[in-house]
Write a protein that holds these residues in place. Structure first.
Motif, PDB file in Angstrom:
ATOM      1  N   SER A 175       0.797  -1.187   0.282  1.00 21.51           N
ATOM      2  CA  SER A 175       0.146   0.008   0.060  1.00 21.51           C
ATOM      3  C   SER A 175       0.764   1.374   0.178  1.00 21.51           C
ATOM      4  O   SER A 175       0.468   2.307  -0.264  1.00 21.51           O
ATOM      5  N   PHE A 176       2.017   1.188   0.484  1.00 20.48           N
ATOM      6  CA  PHE A 176       3.035   2.195   0.347  1.00 20.48           C
ATOM      7  C   PHE A 176       3.612   2.353  -1.033  1.00 20.48           C
ATOM      8  O   PHE A 176       4.276   3.454  -1.038  1.00 20.48           O
ATOM      9  N   TYR A 221      -7.542   3.516  -9.264  1.00 22.60           N
ATOM     10  CA  TYR A 221      -8.623   2.875  -9.898  1.00 22.60           C
ATOM     11  C   TYR A 221      -9.761   2.769  -8.763  1.00 22.60           C
ATOM     12  O   TYR A 221      -9.359   2.554  -7.769  1.00 22.60           O
ATOM     13  N   PHE A 222     -11.029   2.715  -9.118  1.00 17.55           N
ATOM     14  CA  PHE A 222     -11.971   2.312  -8.317  1.00 17.55           C
ATOM     15  C   PHE A 222     -11.987   2.975  -7.018  1.00 17.55           C
ATOM     16  O   PHE A 222     -12.075   2.324  -5.780  1.00 17.55           O
ATOM     17  N   VAL A 255      -8.988   2.734   0.845  1.00 18.86           N
ATOM     18  CA  VAL A 255      -8.434   3.390   2.188  1.00 18.86           C
ATOM     19  C   VAL A 255      -7.076   4.120   1.306  1.00 18.86           C
ATOM     20  O   VAL A 255      -6.306   4.713   2.215  1.00 18.86           O
ATOM     21  N   GLY A 256      -6.815   3.850   0.055  1.00 13.96           N
ATOM     22  CA  GLY A 256      -5.753   4.469  -0.593  1.00 13.96           C
ATOM     23  C   GLY A 256      -4.790   3.472  -1.227  1.00 13.96           C
ATOM     24  O   GLY A 256      -4.667   2.378  -0.699  1.00 13.96           O
ATOM     25  N   ASN A 257      -4.083   3.845  -2.360  1.00 16.46           N
ATOM     26  CA  ASN A 257      -3.259   2.826  -2.968  1.00 16.46           C
ATOM     27  C   ASN A 257      -4.067   1.503  -3.342  1.00 16.46           C
ATOM     28  O   ASN A 257      -3.408   0.479  -3.059  1.00 16.46           O
ATOM     29  N   ASN A 258      -5.338   1.466  -3.416  1.00 13.32           N
ATOM     30  CA  ASN A 258      -6.136   0.429  -3.759  1.00 13.32           C
ATOM     31  C   ASN A 258      -5.989  -0.665  -2.587  1.00 13.32           C
ATOM     32  O   ASN A 258      -6.218  -1.991  -2.781  1.00 13.32           O
ATOM     33  N   VAL A 259      -5.923  -0.511  -1.429  1.00 11.41           N
ATOM     34  CA  VAL A 259      -6.074  -0.937  -0.278  1.00 11.41           C
ATOM     35  C   VAL A 259      -7.638  -0.967   0.109  1.00 11.41           C
ATOM     36  O   VAL A 259      -8.009   0.151   0.303  1.00 11.41           O
ATOM     37  N   ARG A 260      -8.100  -1.924   0.480  1.00 13.84           N
ATOM     38  CA  ARG A 260      -9.821  -1.951   0.814  1.00 13.84           C
ATOM     39  C   ARG A 260      -9.930  -2.674   2.075  1.00 13.84           C
ATOM     40  O   ARG A 260      -9.108  -3.428   2.395  1.00 13.84           O
ATOM     41  N   ILE A 261     -10.781  -1.853   2.624  1.00 15.70           N
ATOM     42  CA  ILE A 261     -11.262  -2.700   4.076  1.00 15.70           C
ATOM     43  C   ILE A 261     -12.784  -2.676   4.066  1.00 15.70           C
ATOM     44  O   ILE A 261     -13.317  -1.562   3.788  1.00 15.70           O
ATOM     45  N   GLY A 262     -13.197  -3.819   4.513  1.00 14.27           N
ATOM     46  CA  GLY A 262     -14.676  -4.022   4.243  1.00 14.27           C
ATOM     47  C   GLY A 262     -15.175  -5.155   5.340  1.00 14.27           C
ATOM     48  O   GLY A 262     -14.561  -5.366   6.290  1.00 14.27           O
ATOM     49  N   GLY A 263     -16.238  -5.470   4.965  1.00 21.03           N
ATOM     50  CA  GLY A 263     -16.956  -6.431   5.667  1.00 21.03           C
ATOM     51  C   GLY A 263     -18.224  -7.280   5.270  1.00 21.03           C
ATOM     52  O   GLY A 263     -18.441  -6.682   4.198  1.00 21.03           O
ATOM     53  N   GLU A 286      -7.782  -6.341   1.910  1.00 18.02           N
ATOM     54  CA  GLU A 286      -7.309  -6.755   0.545  1.00 18.02           C
ATOM     55  C   GLU A 286      -6.663  -5.530  -0.088  1.00 18.02           C
ATOM     56  O   GLU A 286      -7.025  -4.423   0.162  1.00 18.02           O
ATOM     57  N   LYS A 287      -5.650  -5.782  -1.188  1.00 16.39           N
ATOM     58  CA  LYS A 287      -4.847  -5.199  -2.014  1.00 16.39           C
ATOM     59  C   LYS A 287      -5.443  -5.358  -3.490  1.00 16.39           C
ATOM     60  O   LYS A 287      -5.416  -6.696  -3.810  1.00 16.39           O
ATOM     61  N   ALA A 288      -5.793  -4.446  -4.373  1.00 12.55           N
ATOM     62  CA  ALA A 288      -6.291  -4.686  -5.579  1.00 12.55           C
ATOM     63  C   ALA A 288      -5.041  -4.422  -6.649  1.00 12.55           C
ATOM     64  O   ALA A 288      -4.529  -3.129  -6.384  1.00 12.55           O
ATOM     65  N   PHE A 289      -4.910  -5.298  -7.255  1.00 15.75           N
ATOM     66  CA  PHE A 289      -4.064  -5.081  -8.599  1.00 15.75           C
ATOM     67  C   PHE A 289      -4.628  -4.987  -9.943  1.00 15.75           C
ATOM     68  O   PHE A 289      -5.621  -5.567 -10.058  1.00 15.75           O
TER      69      PHE A 289
END
Length: 143
Positions: A16-17, A24-25, A71-79, A112-115
């Motif tokens: 994420s750094f 994207y998204f 939350v930035g750089n395609n790092v997602r937090i959810g549930g 998760e991290k999206a690529f």
């Protein structure tokens, strides 16, 4: 297992750094879902047949939903969370009634991290921390 979760968390956090050349998204997503869950309940069916109750269905439909936020750089937090039940089955012999009910529920937190190696889709890597429960209830009563 624990080392794998820690490794995945460190890898996602470290990635994420890394600066992305484009984004994207941005934002998030979420919504309602229905899940078809096939079940293997043969061992329970044998016990139910011993007390003259019919067999359970081999599947259950669960409803729920989930979502995530970027939350930035395609790092997602959810549930997410889902739940459902098999309709109660019952049997009446003379003056005794037996009823069996089964409920299933589960949920969790996702990171998760999206690529985006393709223009038409994405690959995600992450982990889930969560739990669930299966509630089995057998009641017997007389008139």
């Amino acid at each position: 297992m624990r080392k794998g979760i820690i490794f995945a968390f460190i890898l996602i956090l470290a990635s994420s750094f890394v600066m992305a050349d484009n984004t994207y998204f941005q934002g998030g997503a979420g919504g309602f879902e229905t899940i078809y869950l096939p079940l293997d309940l043969n061992k329970i069916d044998v016990k139910l047949n011993n007390i003259r109750l019919p067999e359970l269905p081999n599947n259950v439909y669960l409803t729920g939903g989930g979502g995530w936020g970027n939350v930035g750089n395609n790092v997602r937090i959810g549930g997410f969370g889902y739940g459902g039940s098999i309709p109660a089955i019952s049997s009446k012999n003379q003056e005794i009634t037996r009823e069996f009910d089964m409920e299933i529920s589960f949920g969790g937190l996702t990171v998760e991290k999206a690529f985006h190696p393709f223009s038409f889709g994405e690959i995600t890597m992450g982990f889930v921390v969560g739990g669930g429960a299966i509630k089995l209830e057998l009641n017997r009563w007389s008139d």
